[in-house]
Design an enzyme around this catalytic site. Structure first.
Site, PDB file in Angstrom:
ATOM      1  N   GLY A  99       3.411 162.166 -34.418  1.00 34.09           N
ATOM      2  CA  GLY A  99       3.656 161.630 -35.758  1.00 34.09           C
ATOM      3  C   GLY A  99       2.654 162.232 -36.729  1.00 34.09           C
ATOM      4  NE  ARG A 100       2.842 158.448 -40.895  1.00 36.47           N
ATOM      5  CZ  ARG A 100       3.653 157.462 -41.259  1.00 36.47           C
ATOM      6  NH1 ARG A 100       4.254 157.507 -42.419  1.00 36.47           N
ATOM      7  NH2 ARG A 100       3.850 156.415 -40.497  1.00 36.47           N
ATOM      8  CB  ILE A 101      -2.400 160.284 -36.424  1.00 35.15           C
ATOM      9  CG1 ILE A 101      -2.467 159.238 -37.553  1.00 35.15           C
ATOM     10  CG2 ILE A 101      -3.788 160.515 -35.827  1.00 35.15           C
ATOM     11  CD1 ILE A 101      -2.806 157.823 -37.091  1.00 35.15           C
TER      12      ILE A 101
ATOM     13  CG  HIS B 135      -9.370 149.646 -32.608  1.00 35.29           C
ATOM     14  ND1 HIS B 135      -8.339 148.921 -32.073  1.00 35.29           N
ATOM     15  CD2 HIS B 135      -8.811 150.450 -33.543  1.00 35.29           C
ATOM     16  CE1 HIS B 135      -7.200 149.265 -32.670  1.00 35.29           C
ATOM     17  NE2 HIS B 135      -7.465 150.193 -33.580  1.00 35.29           N
TER      18      HIS B 135
ATOM     19  CD  GLU C  71      -8.562 147.199 -29.100  1.00 42.35           C
ATOM     20  OE1 GLU C  71      -8.520 148.265 -28.488  1.00 42.35           O
ATOM     21  OE2 GLU C  71      -8.554 147.115 -30.336  1.00 42.35           O
TER      22      GLU C  71
ATOM     23  NE  ARG D  81      10.357 157.703 -30.026  1.00 40.40           N
ATOM     24  CZ  ARG D  81      10.193 156.654 -30.811  1.00 40.40           C
ATOM     25  NH1 ARG D  81      10.798 155.537 -30.550  1.00 40.40           N
ATOM     26  NH2 ARG D  81       9.392 156.711 -31.868  1.00 40.40           N
TER      27      ARG D  81
ATOM     28  CB  ALA E 151      -2.416 155.553 -29.241  1.00 42.68           C
ATOM     29  NE  ARG E 152      -2.358 149.033 -32.100  1.00 44.81           N
ATOM     30  CZ  ARG E 152      -2.916 149.601 -33.173  1.00 44.81           C
ATOM     31  NH1 ARG E 152      -3.825 150.531 -33.031  1.00 44.81           N
ATOM     32  NH2 ARG E 152      -2.564 149.217 -34.389  1.00 44.81           N
TER      33      ARG E 152
HETATM   34  C1  8YV Z   1      -7.103 149.588 -37.700  1.00 49.47           C
HETATM   35  C2  8YV Z   1      -5.390 150.891 -36.371  1.00 49.47           C
HETATM   36  O1  8YV Z   1      -8.456 149.717 -37.938  1.00 49.47           O
HETATM   37  O2  8YV Z   1      -4.174 151.207 -38.345  1.00 49.47           O
HETATM   38  C3  8YV Z   1      -4.131 151.005 -37.140  1.00 49.47           C
HETATM   39  O3  8YV Z   1      -3.060 150.890 -36.521  1.00 49.47           O
HETATM   40  O4  8YV Z   1      -5.388 150.860 -35.191  1.00 49.47           O
HETATM   41  C4  8YV Z   1      -6.693 150.855 -37.060  1.00 49.47           C
HETATM   42  O5  8YV Z   1      -6.715 151.833 -38.052  1.00 49.47           O
HETATM   43  C5  8YV Z   1      -6.907 148.320 -37.003  1.00 49.47           C
HETATM   44  O6  8YV Z   1      -5.676 148.161 -36.419  1.00 49.47           O
HETATM   45  C6  8YV Z   1      -7.123 147.213 -37.980  1.00 49.47           C
HETATM   46  O7  8YV Z   1      -7.028 146.038 -37.326  1.00 49.47           O
END
Ligand code: 8YV
Length: 331
Positions: free
Chosen positions: A159-161, A290, A272, A182, A242-243
């Site tokens: 994606g963008r990032i 994060h 987390e 995808r 990412a997550r």
């Molecule tokens: C945020 C992020 O800092 O934008 C997102 O999806 O994961 C981070 O940039 C975070 O989610 C803020 O709670």
């Protein structure tokens, strides 16, 4: 002066006071002035009678909350990721959801690249060694890692990032970029990034440095586990900005301890802010809390966009970045 009552909004996450001030001409504003998020029961209690809420990535917006907060019309998150929000449930109830894309792309890509470089060049590991007072002599292989320049950069989630990271690798570091997503990028977008779409398995086998930048959904839970790590090169690094939950953290700790891959950089974790204690026992990992989007200008831009969305959505304007625009105009 109008005697009409202003709508009420809740700022559930502490943010920059001058940005919160922008809400006050339009709304009666209640804020969370502590750094901690509220547990869901407390959030539900405070949301009673509120038309809008400003949240971050940690607040869970699910059917239970939506059913318990019938006055809620707008949910504005300052994050780009929205796996904490049940968007279809919001849409079904006519609740607008907005997020904060674009404003964090370059800052987050900078951080992903930094984490990848830190893992490849063993920066955190060697700093800990130095701080422990263990540096007694220089040696030819002391903390010798792997090169970033000229290496193969693998990106999962283009994606963008992902594209912003590819740009850094291709243009700044002469890297070959392979990616899995995808959908394939159009050829005119691939060419300047020196990027080639590959199957996921080839991505794992070929990447010298693999960076994860895909959104979380249950479909990608543990998409990187023991089997996938075993396909990677023993010299490879893995970076997750990412997550949490995309990587099986227990399997990763084992793979790092066993030398299945060389090093990892993590900014996000399953469960987390708690993290799997096994991650703390392996030296060849860089761990950050994060913070990939955490530059002051970018965090201000994210907060500002969330506030803009809230104001527009509740004052009859056009919110800049709606996720379910189909609810706009529904009465
Ligand atoms: C945020 C992020 O800092 O934008 C997102 O999806 O994961 C981070 O940039 C975070 O989610 C803020 O709670």
């Amino acid at each position: 002066m109008s005697t009409e009552k202003k709508p009420k909004v809740l700022v559930a996450r502490k943010t920059f006071p001058d940005i919160v001030e922008r809400l006050r001409p339009h709304f009666e504003v209640e804020t969370n002035d502590s750094e901690d998020g509220w547990p869901q029961a407390e959030l539900i209690r405070r949301l009673q009678g509120k038309a809008g809420v400003y949240i971050a990535g940690g607040e869970k917006i699910d059917q239970i909350l939506l059913d318990a907060c019938p006055a809620l019309k707008v949910i504005s998150t300052m994050a780009v990721g929205y796996n904490n929000i049940d968007v279809p449930a919001c849409t079904a109830r006519g609740v607008l959801v907005t997020n904060a894309p674009d404003v964090l792309t370059e800052t987050t890509a900078d951080f992903g690249f930094a984490l990848m470089m830190a893992a490849a060049r063993r920066i955190a590991e060697s700093e800990h060694f130095l701080r422990r007072g263990e540096w007694k002599q220089w040696s030819v292989t002391m903390f010798a890692g792997s090169d970033v320049h000229g290496a193969t950069l693998g990106i999962l989630g283009m994606g963008r990032i992902g594209q912003a990271i590819a740009k850094r690798g291709a243009l700044g570091f002469g890297m070959q970029v392979i990616y899995h997503n995808r959908s394939r990028l159009p050829a005119e977008q691939e060419a300047p990034l020196n990027a080639r779409w590959v199957e996921k398995e080839e991505l794992l086998r070929q990447a010298d440095h693999l960076v994860l930048v895909l959104p979380y959904s249950p479909a990608v839970h543990h998409i990187i586990g023991a089997r996938e790590l075993a396909l990677m090169k023993p010299t490879a690094t893995l970076t997750n900005i990412a997550r949490g939950g995309i990587v099986d953290d227990a399997a990763l700790a084992q793979a790092l301890a066993a030398g299945t891959i060389a090093a990892a950089g993590l900014d996000v974790y399953e469960g987390e802010p708690a993290l799997n204690p096994a991650l703390l026992t392996v030296p060849n990992i860089v761990l950050t809390p994060h913070i990939a989007s955490a530059s002051i200008p970018t965090r201000r831009a994210m907060s500002g966009l969330a506030v803009d969305n809230l104001i527009a959505a509740l004052t009859g304007g056009k919110p800049p970045t709606p996720l379910n625009p189909e609810v706009l105009g529904r009465s």
